[in-house]
Scaffold this motif. Structure first.
Motif, PDB file in Angstrom:
ATOM      1  N   GLU A  98       0.585  11.310  -0.558  1.00  0.00           N
ATOM      2  CA  GLU A  98      -0.152  10.974   0.669  1.00  0.00           C
ATOM      3  C   GLU A  98      -1.631  11.346   0.525  1.00  0.00           C
ATOM      4  OE1 GLU A  98       0.611   9.526   3.714  1.00  0.00           O
ATOM      5  OE2 GLU A  98       2.469   8.916   2.734  1.00  0.00           O
ATOM      6  N   ASP A  99      -1.892  12.546   0.002  1.00  0.00           N
ATOM      7  CA  ASP A  99      -3.276  12.978  -0.189  1.00  0.00           C
ATOM      8  C   ASP A  99      -4.023  12.068  -1.149  1.00  0.00           C
ATOM      9  OD1 ASP A  99      -3.031  15.069   1.623  1.00  0.00           O
ATOM     10  OD2 ASP A  99      -2.670  16.589   0.076  1.00  0.00           O
TER      11      ASP A  99
ATOM     12  N   ASP B  32       3.582  15.120  -0.115  1.00  0.00           N
ATOM     13  CA  ASP B  32       2.226  15.315   0.407  1.00  0.00           C
ATOM     14  C   ASP B  32       1.170  15.007  -0.656  1.00  0.00           C
ATOM     15  OD1 ASP B  32       3.205  16.031   2.873  1.00  0.00           O
ATOM     16  OD2 ASP B  32       2.937  18.192   2.572  1.00  0.00           O
TER      17      ASP B  32
ATOM     18  N   LYS C 221       0.796  -1.229   0.000  1.00  0.00           N
ATOM     19  CA  LYS C 221       0.000   0.000   0.000  1.00  0.00           C
ATOM     20  C   LYS C 221       0.832   1.284   0.000  1.00  0.00           C
ATOM     21  CE  LYS C 221      -4.643   0.767   1.126  1.00  0.00           C
ATOM     22  NZ  LYS C 221      -5.716   0.665   2.046  1.00  0.00           N
TER      23      LYS C 221
ATOM     24  N   SER D  63      -8.531   5.902  -0.195  1.00  0.00           N
ATOM     25  CA  SER D  63      -8.968   5.110   0.965  1.00  0.00           C
ATOM     26  C   SER D  63     -10.378   5.500   1.376  1.00  0.00           C
ATOM     27  CB  SER D  63      -8.013   5.302   2.143  1.00  0.00           C
ATOM     28  OG  SER D  63      -6.781   4.703   1.866  1.00  0.00           O
ATOM     29  N   ASP D  64     -10.681   6.794   1.308  1.00  0.00           N
ATOM     30  CA  ASP D  64     -12.043   7.251   1.612  1.00  0.00           C
ATOM     31  C   ASP D  64     -13.025   6.853   0.511  1.00  0.00           C
ATOM     32  OD1 ASP D  64     -11.088   8.453   3.918  1.00  0.00           O
ATOM     33  OD2 ASP D  64     -11.022  10.476   3.059  1.00  0.00           O
TER      34      ASP D  64
ATOM     35  N   GLN E  89      -3.445   8.881  -1.680  1.00  0.00           N
ATOM     36  CA  GLN E  89      -3.725   7.622  -0.982  1.00  0.00           C
ATOM     37  C   GLN E  89      -4.890   7.774  -0.010  1.00  0.00           C
ATOM     38  OE1 GLN E  89      -0.175   4.885  -0.277  1.00  0.00           O
ATOM     39  NE2 GLN E  89       0.763   6.928  -0.221  1.00  0.00           N
ATOM     40  N   HIS E  90      -4.928   8.873   0.716  1.00  0.00           N
ATOM     41  CA  HIS E  90      -6.030   9.105   1.663  1.00  0.00           C
ATOM     42  C   HIS E  90      -7.357   9.270   0.933  1.00  0.00           C
ATOM     43  CE1 HIS E  90      -3.661   9.156   5.278  1.00  0.00           C
ATOM     44  NE2 HIS E  90      -2.827  10.046   4.746  1.00  0.00           N
ATOM     45  N   PHE E  91      -7.333   9.993  -0.175  1.00  0.00           N
ATOM     46  CA  PHE E  91      -8.554  10.196  -0.958  1.00  0.00           C
ATOM     47  C   PHE E  91      -9.111   8.854  -1.429  1.00  0.00           C
ATOM     48  CE2 PHE E  91     -10.733  10.642  -5.023  1.00  0.00           C
ATOM     49  CZ  PHE E  91     -11.724  11.546  -4.691  1.00  0.00           C
TER      50      PHE E  91
END
Length: 138
Positions: free
Chosen positions: A61-62, A58, A15, A68-69, A64-66
């Motif tokens: 990272e953003d 960043d 991941k 994931s949501d 990946q977070h997006f």
């Protein structure tokens, strides 16, 4: 017209986004092609190929977070044979790419100043991934 092809076997760490720009650039240089096209194809359904920002981590990272949501692993999916992270990985791959084409000029990839090439591993565990690098040109 010259055709050159090499398969890169790359280990992901699970991941994450693994930068592979330099490895692809090495294949382009080895091909001897000065003007042409580099086609990249990732031979998998639970990882993606991505051209993205290479300066500010960043951004990655953003992303990946997006995702994931957008595609949560906690959701109940019918396909769960290979674990709870497998079906979300397939969905994330369907929403992104497994291939890219990049022009070659003067023996180098024509990438933007801030562009890098990444394999985006969508599974929790690392895997060996195969990236086909196909080059054609003169």
């Amino acid at each position: 017209m010259t055709y050159y092809q090499q398969i890169l076997q790359l280990k992901t760490t699970g991941k994450s986004l693994a930068k592979v720009t330099h490895k692809v650039e090495e294949v382009v240089a080895k091909s001897g092609v000065q003007t042409g096209l580099c086609t990249l194809f990732l031979r998998h359904t639970s990882a993606s190929l991505l051209l993205q920002e290479n300066a500010d981590p960043d951004v990655l990272e953003d992303l990946q977070h997006f995702f994931s949501d957008l595609v949560p692993e906690q959701r109940r999916y019918r396909h769960s044979t290979e674990g709870p992270d497998d079906m979300p990985a397939h969905i994330r791959t369907a929403l992104t790419h497994t291939s890219e084409q990049i022009p070659i000029n003067r023996g180098r990839l024509v990438l933007g100043t801030w562009q890098g090439i990444y394999i985006w591993e969508h599974r929790q565990q690392g895997h060996y991934r195969e990236l086909v690098v196909h080059i054609q040109g003169e």
